[in-house]
Every structure is written in C-alpha cells, then in structure tokens.
Design a protein around this motif. Structure first.
Motif, PDB file in Angstrom:
ATOM      1  N   ALA A 123       0.864  -1.189   0.000  1.00 20.36           N
ATOM      2  CA  ALA A 123       0.000   0.000   0.000  1.00 20.36           C
ATOM      3  C   ALA A 123       0.896   1.234   0.000  1.00 20.36           C
ATOM      4  O   ALA A 123       2.042   1.161   0.477  1.00 20.36           O
ATOM      5  CB  ALA A 123      -0.876   0.003   1.240  1.00 20.36           C
ATOM      6  N   GLY A 124       0.384   2.348  -0.554  1.00 18.60           N
ATOM      7  CA  GLY A 124       1.198   3.567  -0.628  1.00 18.60           C
ATOM      8  C   GLY A 124       1.757   3.967   0.725  1.00 18.60           C
ATOM      9  O   GLY A 124       2.926   4.351   0.854  1.00 18.60           O
ATOM     10  N   ALA A 125       0.932   3.811   1.758  1.00 19.57           N
ATOM     11  CA  ALA A 125       1.332   4.241   3.113  1.00 19.57           C
ATOM     12  C   ALA A 125       2.445   3.368   3.691  1.00 19.57           C
ATOM     13  O   ALA A 125       3.111   3.758   4.649  1.00 19.57           O
ATOM     14  CB  ALA A 125       0.110   4.200   4.033  1.00 19.57           C
ATOM     15  N   ASN A 127      -3.700  11.853  -7.732  1.00 18.14           N
ATOM     16  CA  ASN A 127      -4.413  11.212  -8.853  1.00 18.14           C
ATOM     17  C   ASN A 127      -5.406  12.182  -9.489  1.00 18.14           C
ATOM     18  O   ASN A 127      -6.260  11.759 -10.253  1.00 18.14           O
ATOM     19  CB  ASN A 127      -5.148   9.946  -8.374  1.00 18.14           C
ATOM     20  N   GLY A 128      -5.275  13.456  -9.134  1.00 22.12           N
ATOM     21  CA  GLY A 128      -6.165  14.513  -9.605  1.00 22.12           C
ATOM     22  C   GLY A 128      -6.805  15.161  -8.385  1.00 22.12           C
ATOM     23  O   GLY A 128      -6.939  16.369  -8.318  1.00 22.12           O
ATOM     24  N   LYS A 129      -7.124  14.294  -7.426  1.00 23.12           N
ATOM     25  CA  LYS A 129      -7.746  14.780  -6.178  1.00 23.12           C
ATOM     26  C   LYS A 129      -6.973  14.297  -4.941  1.00 23.12           C
ATOM     27  O   LYS A 129      -6.645  15.076  -4.063  1.00 23.12           O
ATOM     28  CB  LYS A 129      -9.194  14.275  -6.081  1.00 23.12           C
ATOM     29  N   THR A 130      -6.676  12.990  -4.918  1.00 21.97           N
ATOM     30  CA  THR A 130      -6.124  12.341  -3.718  1.00 21.97           C
ATOM     31  C   THR A 130      -4.613  12.148  -3.815  1.00 21.97           C
ATOM     32  O   THR A 130      -4.090  11.887  -4.903  1.00 21.97           O
ATOM     33  CB  THR A 130      -6.787  10.948  -3.554  1.00 21.97           C
ATOM     34  N   ARG A 131      -3.938  12.282  -2.668  1.00 24.42           N
ATOM     35  CA  ARG A 131      -2.493  12.000  -2.586  1.00 24.42           C
ATOM     36  C   ARG A 131      -2.282  10.535  -2.974  1.00 24.42           C
ATOM     37  O   ARG A 131      -2.934   9.646  -2.405  1.00 24.42           O
ATOM     38  CB  ARG A 131      -2.041  12.272  -1.152  1.00 24.42           C
ATOM     39  N   LEU A 132      -1.409  10.280  -3.958  1.00 25.08           N
ATOM     40  CA  LEU A 132      -1.228   8.908  -4.458  1.00 25.08           C
ATOM     41  C   LEU A 132      -0.840   7.939  -3.342  1.00 25.08           C
ATOM     42  O   LEU A 132      -1.306   6.794  -3.297  1.00 25.08           O
ATOM     43  CB  LEU A 132      -0.189   8.897  -5.574  1.00 25.08           C
ATOM     44  N   LEU A 133       0.006   8.391  -2.384  1.00 25.79           N
ATOM     45  CA  LEU A 133       0.469   7.478  -1.336  1.00 25.79           C
ATOM     46  C   LEU A 133      -0.617   7.152  -0.310  1.00 25.79           C
ATOM     47  O   LEU A 133      -0.413   6.339   0.591  1.00 25.79           O
ATOM     48  CB  LEU A 133       1.725   8.041  -0.668  1.00 25.79           C
ATOM     49  N   ASP A 134      -1.808   7.740  -0.456  1.00 25.91           N
ATOM     50  CA  ASP A 134      -2.949   7.379   0.408  1.00 25.91           C
ATOM     51  C   ASP A 134      -3.795   6.276  -0.226  1.00 25.91           C
ATOM     52  O   ASP A 134      -4.787   5.843   0.363  1.00 25.91           O
ATOM     53  CB  ASP A 134      -3.830   8.612   0.670  1.00 25.91           C
ATOM     54  N   LEU A 135      -3.404   5.839  -1.432  1.00 27.59           N
ATOM     55  CA  LEU A 135      -4.186   4.807  -2.131  1.00 27.59           C
ATOM     56  C   LEU A 135      -3.724   3.393  -1.739  1.00 27.59           C
ATOM     57  O   LEU A 135      -2.557   3.197  -1.388  1.00 27.59           O
ATOM     58  CB  LEU A 135      -4.047   4.978  -3.655  1.00 27.59           C
ATOM     59  N   THR A 136      -4.645   2.431  -1.808  1.00 25.70           N
ATOM     60  CA  THR A 136      -4.323   1.011  -1.578  1.00 25.70           C
ATOM     61  C   THR A 136      -4.927   0.190  -2.708  1.00 25.70           C
ATOM     62  O   THR A 136      -6.151   0.195  -2.879  1.00 25.70           O
ATOM     63  CB  THR A 136      -4.905   0.538  -0.223  1.00 25.70           C
ATOM     64  N   PRO A 137      -4.099  -0.503  -3.509  1.00 27.64           N
ATOM     65  CA  PRO A 137      -4.635  -1.296  -4.623  1.00 27.64           C
ATOM     66  C   PRO A 137      -5.346  -2.556  -4.120  1.00 27.64           C
ATOM     67  O   PRO A 137      -4.993  -3.082  -3.068  1.00 27.64           O
ATOM     68  CB  PRO A 137      -3.376  -1.674  -5.417  1.00 27.64           C
ATOM     69  N   SER A 138      -6.344  -3.018  -4.866  1.00 27.13           N
ATOM     70  CA  SER A 138      -7.006  -4.280  -4.482  1.00 27.13           C
ATOM     71  C   SER A 138      -6.416  -5.444  -5.278  1.00 27.13           C
ATOM     72  O   SER A 138      -6.661  -6.594  -4.952  1.00 27.13           O
ATOM     73  CB  SER A 138      -8.517  -4.154  -4.765  1.00 27.13           C
ATOM     74  N   HIS A 139      -5.623  -5.128  -6.319  1.00 29.99           N
ATOM     75  CA  HIS A 139      -4.971  -6.177  -7.130  1.00 29.99           C
ATOM     76  C   HIS A 139      -3.557  -5.703  -7.462  1.00 29.99           C
ATOM     77  O   HIS A 139      -3.363  -4.504  -7.701  1.00 29.99           O
ATOM     78  CB  HIS A 139      -5.770  -6.414  -8.423  1.00 29.99           C
ATOM     79  N   PRO A 140      -2.545  -6.592  -7.495  1.00 34.25           N
ATOM     80  CA  PRO A 140      -1.164  -6.142  -7.735  1.00 34.25           C
ATOM     81  C   PRO A 140      -0.991  -5.299  -8.987  1.00 34.25           C
ATOM     82  O   PRO A 140      -0.132  -4.427  -9.032  1.00 34.25           O
ATOM     83  CB  PRO A 140      -0.380  -7.459  -7.862  1.00 34.25           C
ATOM     84  N   HIS A 141      -1.833  -5.496 -10.008  1.00 32.30           N
ATOM     85  CA  HIS A 141      -1.629  -4.773 -11.273  1.00 32.30           C
ATOM     86  C   HIS A 141      -2.605  -3.603 -11.458  1.00 32.30           C
ATOM     87  O   HIS A 141      -2.775  -3.094 -12.567  1.00 32.30           O
ATOM     88  CB  HIS A 141      -1.704  -5.749 -12.443  1.00 32.30           C
ATOM     89  N   ASP A 142      -3.208  -3.145 -10.340  1.00 33.83           N
ATOM     90  CA  ASP A 142      -4.123  -1.996 -10.447  1.00 33.83           C
ATOM     91  C   ASP A 142      -3.390  -0.746 -10.938  1.00 33.83           C
ATOM     92  O   ASP A 142      -2.241  -0.508 -10.558  1.00 33.83           O
ATOM     93  CB  ASP A 142      -4.756  -1.689  -9.073  1.00 33.83           C
ATOM     94  N   PRO A 149       6.310   4.273  -6.084  1.00 34.22           N
ATOM     95  CA  PRO A 149       7.722   4.622  -5.894  1.00 34.22           C
ATOM     96  C   PRO A 149       8.052   6.058  -6.323  1.00 34.22           C
ATOM     97  O   PRO A 149       8.721   6.779  -5.596  1.00 34.22           O
ATOM     98  CB  PRO A 149       8.437   3.588  -6.776  1.00 34.22           C
ATOM     99  N   PHE A 150       7.517   6.500  -7.480  1.00 34.80           N
ATOM    100  CA  PHE A 150       7.821   7.867  -7.913  1.00 34.80           C
ATOM    101  C   PHE A 150       7.095   8.911  -7.060  1.00 34.80           C
ATOM    102  O   PHE A 150       7.607  10.008  -6.839  1.00 34.80           O
ATOM    103  CB  PHE A 150       7.519   8.057  -9.399  1.00 34.80           C
ATOM    104  N   ALA A 151       5.915   8.563  -6.533  1.00 31.83           N
ATOM    105  CA  ALA A 151       5.236   9.496  -5.634  1.00 31.83           C
ATOM    106  C   ALA A 151       6.101   9.713  -4.391  1.00 31.83           C
ATOM    107  O   ALA A 151       6.263  10.839  -3.914  1.00 31.83           O
ATOM    108  CB  ALA A 151       3.869   8.934  -5.253  1.00 31.83           C
ATOM    109  N   PHE A 152       6.709   8.636  -3.903  1.00 24.82           N
ATOM    110  CA  PHE A 152       7.590   8.708  -2.722  1.00 24.82           C
ATOM    111  C   PHE A 152       8.808   9.581  -3.037  1.00 24.82           C
ATOM    112  O   PHE A 152       9.174  10.466  -2.271  1.00 24.82           O
ATOM    113  CB  PHE A 152       8.019   7.297  -2.332  1.00 24.82           C
ATOM    114  N   VAL A 153       9.425   9.368  -4.198  1.00 27.53           N
ATOM    115  CA  VAL A 153      10.604  10.152  -4.602  1.00 27.53           C
ATOM    116  C   VAL A 153      10.242  11.641  -4.685  1.00 27.53           C
ATOM    117  O   VAL A 153      10.931  12.490  -4.133  1.00 27.53           O
ATOM    118  CB  VAL A 153      11.141   9.665  -5.969  1.00 27.53           C
ATOM    119  N   TYR A 154       9.130  11.953  -5.371  1.00 32.02           N
ATOM    120  CA  TYR A 154       8.749  13.359  -5.567  1.00 32.02           C
ATOM    121  C   TYR A 154       8.415  14.042  -4.240  1.00 32.02           C
ATOM    122  O   TYR A 154       8.805  15.176  -4.015  1.00 32.02           O
ATOM    123  CB  TYR A 154       7.606  13.468  -6.583  1.00 32.02           C
ATOM    124  N   GLU A 155       7.738  13.323  -3.353  1.00 33.20           N
ATOM    125  CA  GLU A 155       7.409  13.940  -2.061  1.00 33.20           C
ATOM    126  C   GLU A 155       8.676  14.176  -1.246  1.00 33.20           C
ATOM    127  O   GLU A 155       8.857  15.241  -0.668  1.00 33.20           O
ATOM    128  CB  GLU A 155       6.418  13.069  -1.287  1.00 33.20           C
TER     129      GLU A 155
END
Ligand code: FBP
Length: 279
Positions: free
Chosen positions: A109-111, A243-258, A229-235
């Motif tokens: 997860a991003g977090a 993602n337009g609205k939400t901080r990418l590192l607050d997201l959690t994928p439900s599938h590895p390839h999301d 990984p790039f969201a982490f580097v940039y921050e």
C-alpha cells in the motif's frame, strides 16, 4: 535496507550489459496485463529475482512482468514491488529506459512504502535512492555507483510532460495542459516514465501527467510498480503526487496490477492540477 540497495546496484550493472548487447526482440510470452514481453523484460526480471533471492530481509517480491507475488524469505520484513525494465519498447529506438523499485513494509500500500529506488539506463547509468532524502548516484568505469548529489525540487518549474492519448483527454485536462504551455512551459516527453520524471527532478521541476482518458479510464500506470515509488521520490524531494484529487500514497490497490491516473510535480503545478480536477 543497504543489502537491498546493493542487490539493486548489482542488478542494474547486469541489466545495463543486457540492454547494450542482448536481442531486443519480442518473446512468445504475454504478461498479466496483456503486453507481449520483450526478451529483455524477461531477462531483467530474472536478474532482479536472482539478486533479491540472496537478501534475507526480503519476505516477498512482485514484478510487473508476473501475475502474483513470489515468496522469498519467511523471516524477511520487506516486500518489494518492481518494474524490471520500464519503457522497454523504447530500447530498439535507442532511447533511455529504467527500472523502478518500491520497498514496502507491511504489504503493498502507498502508506507502507519505506524507500524507493529507480535506475536510468541512458547515455550514463544513474541510480536514485529516496529514503530520508533523495540521492543521485552514477555508475563509474570500475562498476561502482558513486555519490553525485542530493536532489530537491523547486516550488515551481518550467517543464511539462503530458502523457496519454490526447484525443482521449477530458476537455478540462486539455484546457489545463494548453494553459500550462501558454505560460511558457517547455514540452519534454519521451514516452519513458523514468527518464521523463528524472529530467523534471534534475531540471528543477514542472509537471508529469498520465491522466484517465476515454480509452483508459483508470489510467495506464501501475500503482505498486511505477506510481507509488515515484510518488515517494517526488514527495521526499519537496514536490507532490496526486491522482487529480487524492495524494497517491494514500491509495491502496485491491490487485497487484491496479493502475491509477497520476500527476507528479512541483507544488505550484500540482496545485493547478487540483484546481482543474476540482471542477
Ligand atoms: P511499460 O511499463 O509497459 O513500459 O509502460 C509504461 C510506459 O512505457 C511509461 O514508461 C510511459 O510513461 C508510458 O507507458 C507511455 O505510455 P504512452 O505510450 O501511452 O504515452
């Protein structure tokens, strides 16, 4: 963590040689997201898996080139998600490509990201590690990665890398990109996420965007292997990633390839994106 960085450095040196001398042709294999794999995609994935198998603190790995997770060491604490050779289709036109690594603890997860690393295979081979800071290294003649400098992003930049199929852009997105160019930003887009984001980082800032489009409504770029990984580097470099609205590192994928729409940049440019997508 240092053992993981060393395994990535060993992999990068081996992948550099494979890119320079191996067959750049397509294999018979199709990966889990429907892309026909290049022989170099498969070779790079094997090299990285071999090197990570030697590192006891790695519990499991998941690659863009494989469907699911590969368990490595039961006592391990880290989970690594990686894209072995991002933009690999650019190799046979001799453009720069890269490898991307996210080092997670407690699941994908991003977090849970603890560090991120990427390698650029260009005229020179460079490696960037983001942990507390963001640090640039370069491969020397002796095959060692030597420290070059710390990287920080300016508050406002002047480069713009607009991805995705333009005819599929939403009108508000097109208006924002046109307005950014009208403000004098320069176009810098190679079709390789790693060199494009590396350039914006090293040249003081700007905006990289790969939005949702009518043909790819969930975006193209994968959360675990590319986007987080790039969201982490940039921050860590003082920029932002949404993602337009939400901080990418607050997201959690439900599938590895999301996948997810994504915007990386300096604070000023990301504020413009937020205003655009708030409409
Ligand atoms: P791969 O991981 O399949 O190489 O795709 C990722 C990528 O090549 C990124 O490096 C790049 O930013 C994007 O796709 C280019 O997409 P497009 O060809 O739609 O502009």
């Amino acid at each position: 963590m240092t053992e993981i960085y060393e395994a990535i450095k060993r992999s990068a040196a081996r992948i550099k040689d494979a890119i320079a001398f191996d067959d750049t042709g397509y294999s018979e294999n199709i990966n889990s997201t429907g892309d026909t794999q290049l022989k170099l995609d498969i070779k790079s994935d094997l090299i990285i898996e071999e090197e990570f198998a030697k590192v006891a603190c790695i519990k499991e790995i998941v690659s863009e080139e494989k469907e699911g997770k590969t368990p490595l060491h039961v006592e391990g604490i880290y989970s690594i998600g990686y894209d072995p050779l991002d933009g690999s289709s650019l190799i046979d036109v001799n453009l720069s490509v890269g490898s991307i690594f996210g080092i997670y603890e407690g699941g994908f997860a991003g977090a849970n990201l603890k560090a991120a690393v990427y390698v650029v295979y260009g005229p020179r081979v460079e490696l960037v590690i983001a942990h507390e800071n963001v640090t640039l290294y370069r491969l020397n003649q002796k095959g060692e990665f030597v420290f070059i400098k710390e990287i920080t992003l300016g508050v406002k930049g002047n480069l713009n890398a607009p991805g995705a199929t333009q005819m599929g852009w939403e009108p508000r997105h097109k208006a924002m990109i046109d307005a950014i160019f009208a403000d004098g930003y320069r176009l810098r887009y190679s079709g390789g996420m790693v060199p494009d984001l590396h350039q914006i980082l090293l040249k003081g800032g700007g905006l990289f965007s790969y939005p949702a489009t009518s043909d790819v409504p969930k975006g193209k770029l994968r959360m675990i292997f590319e986007v987080f990984p790039f969201a982490f580097v940039y921050e860590k470099a003082g920029g932002a990633a949404i993602n337009g609205k939400t901080r990418l590192l607050d997201l959690t994928p439900s599938h590895p390839h999301d996948t997810t729409p994504c915007f990386f940049g300096s604070q000023t440019e990301i504020e413009r994106v937020k205003q655009c997508y708030a409409k």
